[in-house]
Motif scaffolding. Structure first.
Motif, mmCIF file in Angstrom:
data_model
loop_
_atom_site.group_PDB
_atom_site.id
_atom_site.type_symbol
_atom_site.label_atom_id
_atom_site.label_comp_id
_atom_site.label_asym_id
_atom_site.label_seq_id
_atom_site.Cartn_x
_atom_site.Cartn_y
_atom_site.Cartn_z
ATOM 1 N N CYS A 109 25.828 -59.344 11.836
ATOM 2 C CA CYS A 109 24.992 -59.518 12.991
ATOM 3 C C CYS A 109 25.788 -58.688 14.042
ATOM 4 O O CYS A 109 24.941 -58.004 14.848
ATOM 5 C CB CYS A 109 25.058 -60.889 13.521
ATOM 6 N N ARG A 110 27.034 -58.666 14.359
ATOM 7 C CA ARG A 110 27.781 -57.922 15.366
ATOM 8 C C ARG A 110 27.734 -56.450 15.090
ATOM 9 O O ARG A 110 27.392 -55.506 16.044
ATOM 10 C CB ARG A 110 29.214 -58.351 15.353
ATOM 11 N N MET A 163 23.982 -55.600 16.124
ATOM 12 C CA MET A 163 23.793 -55.675 17.589
ATOM 13 C C MET A 163 24.541 -54.534 18.325
ATOM 14 O O MET A 163 24.021 -53.831 19.226
ATOM 15 C CB MET A 163 24.444 -56.946 17.981
ATOM 16 N N GLN A 207 22.751 -51.453 20.703
ATOM 17 C CA GLN A 207 23.146 -51.341 22.192
ATOM 18 C C GLN A 207 23.446 -50.115 22.243
ATOM 19 O O GLN A 207 23.340 -49.437 23.215
ATOM 20 C CB GLN A 207 24.437 -52.302 22.514
ATOM 21 N N PHE A 226 18.622 -55.801 19.777
ATOM 22 C CA PHE A 226 19.895 -56.102 19.570
ATOM 23 C C PHE A 226 20.010 -57.628 20.219
ATOM 24 O O PHE A 226 20.903 -58.485 19.961
ATOM 25 C CB PHE A 226 20.976 -55.282 20.253
ATOM 26 N N LEU A 227 19.096 -57.935 20.933
ATOM 27 C CA LEU A 227 18.994 -59.333 21.661
ATOM 28 C C LEU A 227 18.885 -60.237 20.710
ATOM 29 O O LEU A 227 19.694 -61.472 20.918
ATOM 30 C CB LEU A 227 17.817 -59.470 22.825
ATOM 31 N N TYR A 255 20.415 -60.841 17.470
ATOM 32 C CA TYR A 255 21.536 -61.103 16.972
ATOM 33 C C TYR A 255 22.567 -61.621 17.964
ATOM 34 O O TYR A 255 23.436 -62.622 17.701
ATOM 35 C CB TYR A 255 22.011 -59.722 16.507
ATOM 36 N N GLN A 256 22.679 -61.003 19.237
ATOM 37 C CA GLN A 256 23.442 -61.384 20.195
ATOM 38 C C GLN A 256 23.237 -62.797 20.716
ATOM 39 O O GLN A 256 24.021 -63.624 20.836
ATOM 40 C CB GLN A 256 23.119 -60.448 21.558
ATOM 41 N N HIS A 257 21.775 -63.248 20.807
ATOM 42 C CA HIS A 257 21.528 -64.545 21.116
ATOM 43 C C HIS A 257 22.112 -65.584 20.077
ATOM 44 O O HIS A 257 22.400 -66.796 20.284
ATOM 45 C CB HIS A 257 20.239 -64.611 21.301
ATOM 46 N N GLU A 275 25.417 -66.286 19.968
ATOM 47 C CA GLU A 275 25.721 -67.052 21.354
ATOM 48 C C GLU A 275 25.397 -68.476 21.028
ATOM 49 O O GLU A 275 26.084 -69.326 21.339
ATOM 50 C CB GLU A 275 24.990 -66.586 22.681
ATOM 51 N N THR A 327 30.356 -62.174 20.373
ATOM 52 C CA THR A 327 29.389 -61.032 20.487
ATOM 53 C C THR A 327 30.036 -59.679 19.919
ATOM 54 O O THR A 327 29.076 -58.867 19.572
ATOM 55 C CB THR A 327 28.609 -61.209 21.397
ATOM 56 N N ALA A 328 31.303 -59.574 20.064
ATOM 57 C CA ALA A 328 32.061 -58.316 19.685
ATOM 58 C C ALA A 328 33.278 -58.390 19.529
ATOM 59 O O ALA A 328 33.962 -59.165 20.443
ATOM 60 C CB ALA A 328 31.547 -57.126 20.544
#
Length: 236
Positions: A117-118, A121, A125, A161-162, A164-166, A169, A175-176
């Motif tokens: 996922c990272r 993402m 980004q 990207f949001l 995977y980021q969400h 979270e 997130t990285a």
């Protein structure tokens, strides 16, 4: 003016060839990601729907670049995984090519799924930031169709990207990590400072003889996607 026009056409040719490769690689790889998400997160249909939209957008972007080449009356330059950001990222983080990525192992190991996922993402980004640079490039923006393509890509990118980021979270996961950010930075520099110039100067580079999506069940350009892109019809 003749030299400037030649430079412009070559630059757009190279850029569009790289993007066409990456968009095709993106949506075909996301088929496996979506399969993994459905297995790993069966109770999250909204997350699954976001990944499906990501896949559909990447397919639409590929079609726009394909159509740009069709308007030029030529095929894209022949490129390989050397120009693929996601290819290099997967190789760096998982030590294998995309085709060899063990989706089942990743699904059964939470840390591996989070890494995947990272990687996605960070790749998206990076793509978003790069398109913002492109939209300020007068040389690229002088082509009205290319300008429209990148405006659409820029509009779509946050949705890529949001999700995977969400998700990370929501799981209270990083997130990285520093090594992943470093890998992303190094890959970007190699592509921009070496691969792109080398491809530009390779005037003997062969062109594709067939479209990457030939043979796929969705190979034919979708009229709905073309209407959404608002691109003119190819020259006849």
């Amino acid at each position: 003016m003749g030299l400037r026009q030649t430079f412009r056409e070559r630059y757009l040719d190279v850029l569009a060839s790289i993007y066409l490769y990456n968009e095709h690689r993106g949506y075909t790889s996301l088929d496996r990601v979506l399969e993994a998400v459905r297995e790993r997160c069966p109770e999250e249909p909204a997350f699954q729907a976001e990944i499906a939209k990501h896949r559909a957008d990447e397919r639409a972007h590929y079609l726009m670049f394909r159509r740009w080449f069709e308007r030029q009356g030529r095929m894209p330059l022949e490129v390989d995984s050397g120009v693929g950001h996601i290819d290099r990222f997967i190789q760096w983080i998982f030590r294998c090519g995309i085709e060899d990525l063990d989706t089942h192992r990743i699904v059964t190991q939470p840390q591996e799924f989070e890494r995947l996922c990272r990687v996605i993402m960070l790749t998206e980004q990076r793509g978003f930031r790069q398109v913002e640079v492109i939209l300020k490039n007068r040389l690229i923006m002088s082509d009205p169709v290319m300008k429209k393509i990148f405006e659409i890509v820029h509009r779509d990118e946050p949705d890529h990207f949001l999700p995977y980021q969400h998700w990370l979270e929501r799981q209270s996961r990083a997130t990285a990590r520093w090594n992943e950010r470093m890998a992303d930075w190094c890959i970007h520099k190699v592509l921009m400072l070496y691969k792109l110039p080398a491809l530009f100067l390779d005037t003997g580079r062969a062109r594709m003889v067939r479209w990457p999506d030939e043979g796929e069940t969705s190979a034919a350009p979708s009229p709905s996607l073309e209407r959404a892109a608002l691109l003119p019809s190819p020259r006849t």
